[in-house]
Design a protein around this motif. Structure first.
Motif, PDB file in Angstrom:
ATOM      1  N   SER A 115       9.859   3.001  -3.415  1.00  0.00           N
ATOM      2  CA  SER A 115       9.917   4.436  -3.926  1.00  0.00           C
ATOM      3  C   SER A 115       9.172   5.047  -5.179  1.00  0.00           C
ATOM      4  O   SER A 115       9.166   6.227  -5.235  1.00  0.00           O
ATOM      5  N   GLU A 116       9.083   4.074  -6.087  1.00  0.00           N
ATOM      6  CA  GLU A 116       8.426   4.463  -7.350  1.00  0.00           C
ATOM      7  C   GLU A 116       7.024   4.260  -7.302  1.00  0.00           C
ATOM      8  O   GLU A 116       6.311   4.534  -8.068  1.00  0.00           O
TER       9      GLU A 116
ATOM     10  N   SER B 146      17.413  -8.532  -4.250  1.00  0.00           N
ATOM     11  CA  SER B 146      15.811  -8.429  -3.962  1.00  0.00           C
ATOM     12  C   SER B 146      15.425  -7.363  -3.169  1.00  0.00           C
ATOM     13  O   SER B 146      14.380  -6.651  -3.161  1.00  0.00           O
ATOM     14  N   GLU B 147      16.289  -7.185  -2.011  1.00  0.00           N
ATOM     15  CA  GLU B 147      15.901  -5.915  -1.117  1.00  0.00           C
ATOM     16  C   GLU B 147      16.028  -4.588  -1.888  1.00  0.00           C
ATOM     17  O   GLU B 147      15.171  -3.734  -1.536  1.00  0.00           O
ATOM     18  N   GLN B 148      16.993  -4.567  -2.822  1.00  0.00           N
ATOM     19  CA  GLN B 148      17.236  -3.340  -3.520  1.00  0.00           C
ATOM     20  C   GLN B 148      15.902  -3.156  -4.320  1.00  0.00           C
ATOM     21  O   GLN B 148      15.423  -2.141  -4.603  1.00  0.00           O
ATOM     22  N   TRP B 149      15.445  -4.221  -5.063  1.00  0.00           N
ATOM     23  CA  TRP B 149      14.157  -4.385  -5.763  1.00  0.00           C
ATOM     24  C   TRP B 149      13.246  -3.844  -4.970  1.00  0.00           C
ATOM     25  O   TRP B 149      12.217  -2.882  -5.678  1.00  0.00           O
TER      26      TRP B 149
ATOM     27  N   LEU C 228       0.794  -1.184  -0.252  1.00  0.00           N
ATOM     28  CA  LEU C 228      -0.114  -0.027   0.031  1.00  0.00           C
ATOM     29  C   LEU C 228       0.707   1.287  -0.052  1.00  0.00           C
ATOM     30  O   LEU C 228       1.957   1.257   0.723  1.00  0.00           O
ATOM     31  N   PRO C 229       0.380   2.269  -0.799  1.00  0.00           N
ATOM     32  CA  PRO C 229       1.239   3.397  -0.950  1.00  0.00           C
ATOM     33  C   PRO C 229       1.493   3.999   0.636  1.00  0.00           C
ATOM     34  O   PRO C 229       2.810   4.461   1.027  1.00  0.00           O
ATOM     35  N   ASP C 230       0.473   4.226   1.316  1.00  0.00           N
ATOM     36  CA  ASP C 230       0.657   4.837   2.579  1.00  0.00           C
ATOM     37  C   ASP C 230       0.248   3.846   3.743  1.00  0.00           C
ATOM     38  O   ASP C 230      -0.887   3.304   3.931  1.00  0.00           O
TER      39      ASP C 230
END
Length: 293
Positions: A192-193, A183-186, A132-134
């Protein structure tokens, strides 16, 4: 659920994968639901249908407690809801499916207008809130679905899943650690996007308290299948490696990607499914908060 696009999905293949994953972890989820559902709880809202494996366990547990249980399963994908509704059918339990979005402020209203129970003794959301975004707003939205005195249970990742030996004999040792880091970077990039993304700079128990719940606590459950794995376990390990292949080209050295592709090639001599030293070890955490009476 709620933040995923379900366009262009091969639903037959997707449901087959989800059902296999459900069957693999069914003993562990049965214990989790048994711990969460109190003897007097008669209603559950599950957010996120999957293929219905958890819904079936919830319905069976409710049925064991009496013949007047109610289970409402919520998701945005009609195919998943249909699968969950069929699988969760249990004597003495009313099962309803609701097509609604956990990211929408109208979630409670969408559930209520279908005739399903608008509040439940237990609201259960596994691996949903982090999409969820927020996330804090999402917790507050889910908390509104909980009856006074009832509980919200949110399952999120605890420790990353590991299936490989430290040295698999191909490429450089430590491949899995590098895969998990990628995977964590993904995941962080995905967050963030995301449109309207808001950071959650606190732990989940603190967030449950911020969402208006009390007695916030957590417990973890372990999925531990040691080597050698049976066919079901090997299939689960392969699914895990296939998931780690996502975006690997962008985040890993070409040599690591080549090794991973060899592990995932069922016709190759290094296919991971033929190894007898695969294991499956993972820990997830259940965060629980109570709605004030």
């Amino acid at each position: 659920m709620g933040a995923h696009s379900h366009d262009n999905i091969d639903w037959d293949a997707h449901l087959q994968r989800l059902r296999a994953a459900d069957d693999f972890i069914a003993p562990d989820i049965t214990q989790v639901i048994g711990r969460l559902l109190r003897p007097d709880d008669r209603s559950v809202i599950e957010i996120g249908a999957g293929a219905g494996g958890t819904a079936a366990i919830i319905a069976k547990t409710l049925a064991a407690h009496g013949d007047d249980g109610q289970l409402t399963v919520v998701d945005t994908a009609e195919q998943l809801l249909n699968a969950a509704g069929e699988r969760a059918a249990a004597d003495g339990v009313e099962v309803r499916t609701v097509r609604a979005d956990a990211a929408a402020d109208t979630l409670a209203e969408e559930i209520e207008k279908t005739g399903a129970t608008p509040q439940a003794d237990l609201v259960y959301a596994a691996f949903v809130v982090h999409h969820l975004p927020d996330q804090l707003a999402g917790l507050r939205r889910l908390a509104r679905l909980v009856k006074p005195g009832g509980r919200l249970a949110v399952v999120e990742f605890g420790l990353q899943t590991r299936v490989l030996p430290a040295d698999i004999g191909l490429g450089e040792p430590g491949l899995e650690a590098r895969l998990l880091n990628a995977s964590e970077q993904w995941f962080q990039k995905m967050r963030s996007e995301m449109d309207g993304a808001v950071r959650l700079p606190m732990g989940w128990s603190k967030a449950m308290t911020e969402a208006g719940l009390v007695e916030a606590t957590s417990f973890s459950y372990l999925i531990d299948r040691p080597a050698p794995l049976d066919d079901t376990g090997r299939a689960a390990a392969i699914r895990q490696l296939a998931m780690l292949r996502r975006d690997a080209d962008e985040r890993l050295p070409a040599a690591d990607v080549e090794v991973l592709d060899q592990l995932l090639d069922p016709d190759g001599e290094h296919y991971a499914g033929n190894r007898d030293d695969l294991h499956y070890l993972s820990a997830n955490t259940v965060h629980v908060g109570t709605k004030p009476s």
